[in-house]
Design an enzyme around this catalytic site. Structure first.
Site, PDB file in Angstrom:
ATOM      1  N   ASP A 198      43.460  25.557  93.227  1.00 11.29           N
ATOM      2  CA  ASP A 198      44.668  24.858  92.790  1.00 11.29           C
ATOM      3  C   ASP A 198      44.514  24.619  91.285  1.00 11.29           C
ATOM      4  O   ASP A 198      43.441  24.842  90.710  1.00 11.29           O
ATOM      5  CB  ASP A 198      44.799  23.516  93.532  1.00 11.29           C
ATOM      6  CG  ASP A 198      46.012  22.708  93.060  1.00 11.29           C
ATOM      7  OD1 ASP A 198      47.102  23.294  92.915  1.00 11.29           O
ATOM      8  OD2 ASP A 198      45.873  21.493  92.812  1.00 11.29           O
ATOM      9  N   SER A 199      45.585  24.132  90.675  1.00 14.78           N
ATOM     10  CA  SER A 199      45.517  23.807  89.247  1.00 14.78           C
ATOM     11  C   SER A 199      44.595  22.608  88.992  1.00 14.78           C
ATOM     12  O   SER A 199      44.141  22.408  87.874  1.00 14.78           O
ATOM     13  CB  SER A 199      46.916  23.471  88.744  1.00 14.78           C
ATOM     14  OG  SER A 199      47.432  22.379  89.480  1.00 14.78           O
ATOM     15  N   CYS A 220      48.283  25.729  96.299  1.00 13.93           N
ATOM     16  CA  CYS A 220      49.102  25.323  95.161  1.00 13.93           C
ATOM     17  C   CYS A 220      50.507  25.867  95.396  1.00 13.93           C
ATOM     18  O   CYS A 220      50.678  27.094  95.532  1.00 13.93           O
ATOM     19  CB  CYS A 220      48.501  25.925  93.888  1.00 13.93           C
ATOM     20  SG  CYS A 220      49.512  25.661  92.416  1.00 13.93           S
ATOM     21  N   GLU A 239      46.940  13.551  88.840  1.00  9.40           N
ATOM     22  CA  GLU A 239      45.769  14.153  88.194  1.00  9.40           C
ATOM     23  C   GLU A 239      45.042  13.134  87.315  1.00  9.40           C
ATOM     24  O   GLU A 239      43.850  13.203  87.119  1.00  9.40           O
ATOM     25  CB  GLU A 239      46.270  15.341  87.359  1.00  9.40           C
ATOM     26  CG  GLU A 239      45.264  16.390  87.033  1.00  9.40           C
ATOM     27  CD  GLU A 239      44.720  17.143  88.247  1.00  9.40           C
ATOM     28  OE1 GLU A 239      43.534  17.448  88.186  1.00  9.40           O
ATOM     29  OE2 GLU A 239      45.434  17.400  89.247  1.00  9.40           O
ATOM     30  N   CYS A 264      54.386  20.565  96.766  1.00  9.47           N
ATOM     31  CA  CYS A 264      53.270  20.640  95.819  1.00  9.47           C
ATOM     32  C   CYS A 264      52.107  19.962  96.511  1.00  9.47           C
ATOM     33  O   CYS A 264      52.264  18.868  97.079  1.00  9.47           O
ATOM     34  CB  CYS A 264      53.648  19.902  94.537  1.00  9.47           C
ATOM     35  SG  CYS A 264      52.261  19.581  93.422  1.00  9.47           S
ATOM     36  N   HIS A 276      49.652  18.426  95.454  1.00  8.95           N
ATOM     37  CA  HIS A 276      49.236  17.128  94.907  1.00  8.95           C
ATOM     38  C   HIS A 276      49.918  15.958  95.650  1.00  8.95           C
ATOM     39  O   HIS A 276      49.367  14.863  95.735  1.00  8.95           O
ATOM     40  CB  HIS A 276      49.637  17.000  93.429  1.00  8.95           C
ATOM     41  CG  HIS A 276      48.679  17.636  92.462  1.00  8.95           C
ATOM     42  ND1 HIS A 276      48.566  18.992  92.314  1.00  8.95           N
ATOM     43  CD2 HIS A 276      47.806  17.092  91.582  1.00  8.95           C
ATOM     44  CE1 HIS A 276      47.665  19.256  91.373  1.00  8.95           C
ATOM     45  NE2 HIS A 276      47.186  18.120  90.915  1.00  8.95           N
TER      46      HIS A 276
HETATM   47  N1  DGL Z   1      49.285  21.450  93.088  1.00  8.83           N
HETATM   48  C1  DGL Z   1      50.195  22.303  92.466  1.00  8.83           C
HETATM   49  C2  DGL Z   1      51.335  22.713  93.337  1.00  8.83           C
HETATM   50  O1  DGL Z   1      51.154  22.678  94.539  1.00  8.83           O
HETATM   51  C3  DGL Z   1      50.441  22.320  91.023  1.00  8.83           C
HETATM   52  C4  DGL Z   1      50.739  21.089  90.267  1.00  8.83           C
HETATM   53  C5  DGL Z   1      50.739  21.441  88.808  1.00  8.83           C
HETATM   54  O2  DGL Z   1      49.705  21.902  88.334  1.00  8.83           O
HETATM   55  O3  DGL Z   1      51.781  21.309  88.163  1.00  8.83           O
HETATM   56  O4  DGL Z   1      52.384  23.082  92.901  1.00  8.83           O
END
Ligand code: DGL
Length: 272
Positions: A12-13, A75, A153, A187, A189
């Site tokens: 993931d990011s 992600c 984050e 997302c 996150h």
């Molecule tokens: N966790 C990520 C997603 O599912 C990316 C969030 C990000 O880096 O902007 O989209």
């Protein structure tokens, strides 16, 4: 040839993909996992598809260098812009969009589904396309929430609850005009603030957690390809990041528990 004891590669990011790791740990405690969080280049969600693909290819090369048996793009943003079929040729590769949409379609009763995600995810219309390809009668309402991933984050739990609640409420007020009964957390996150999202949306709206759905899908694929670990428990976890590991470790420890996140190593992703 992959062996069933080879690790699953998850990326993931940043910390978002740990929401998938948590579910994999619960569903398949015998699986070894290597995780890469691109904390040096997060967020992905406000970047163009070309840049995201370049980053994703480096993330994938890094995981392949560790001998993984499967890769999970945990992600929503990467899953929305990458060609899953092409990636799938060499070893099983899955993203979050398909399994999450299938769960949402099964859950909706009034055929009105909301989607929240990053800007690039929402612009790509990936969730709308996937749902539309399965059930054309479903209406999908989507909204980008660009502030959520950076907020998470940077350690959202250090902020007072009412501030986080206010931000979430303001971002989700768009859905007040639609009578959705399901909201896709598009997302990975977002499940980290699922309790706040749930309080804002109320008990009538079922939340679909993309981390959870991709973990269930991974279990299905591994069993199907005879790649599921022969161990029933005791899977090993290795976490890698591309920048300072401190905030990542704090969030991951809180979310997963210290018995899983023992140490987090920093790597130079530019070498991949
Ligand atoms: N966790 C990520 C997603 O599912 C990316 C969030 C990000 O880096 O902007 O989209």
């Amino acid at each position: 040839m992959s062996s069933n004891l080879d690790p699953i590669g998850v990326f993931d990011s940043g910390v978002g993909g740990i929401t998938a790791v948590k579910e994999i740990h619960e569903l398949m405690p015998g699986e070894n996992i290597v995780y890469f969080g691109d904390t040096g280049r997060v967020p992905y969600g406000s970047k163009s598809s070309d840049i995201i693909l370049k980053y994703a290819n480096q993330d994938i090369s890094f995981l392949k260098s560790l001998g993984v048996k499967m890769i999970i793009a945990a992600c929503g943003t990467v899953s929305s812009v990458i060609d899953i079929k092409t990636q799938n040729k060499e070893l099983p590769f899955i993203g979050v969009v398909d399994p999450t949409c299938i769960a949402a379609i099964k859950s909706t009763k009034n055929k009105k589904i909301g989607v929240i995600g990053t800007q690039t995810t929402i612009k790509s219309n990936s969730y709308i396309r996937c749902i539309g390809s399965i059930d054309k009668e479903i209406q999908v309402y989507q909204k980008s929430c660009p502030i959520f991933a950076p907020l998470i984050e940077n350690g959202v739990s250090n902020l007072p609850y009412e501030i986080v609640y206010g931000i979430v409420k303001e971002n989700l007020s768009y859905f007040n005009q639609y009578d959705i009964d399901v909201l896709i957390l598009g997302c990975t996150h977002y499940p980290i603030i699922e309790n706040v999202i749930s309080e804002v949306m109320g008990p009538k709206v079922k939340l679909i957690n993309s981390g959870k759905e991709v973990a269930k899908y991974a279990e299905f694929i591994l069993k199907n390809k005879n790649l599921a670990s022969s161990m029933k428990h005791g899977g090993k976890y290795d976490f890698f990041v591309s920048d300072s590991a401190q905030t990542f470790s704090e969030i991951a420890n809180r979310f997963l528990g210290y018995n899983i996140v023992k140490n987090v190593k920093k790597i130079n992703i530019d070498l991949y």
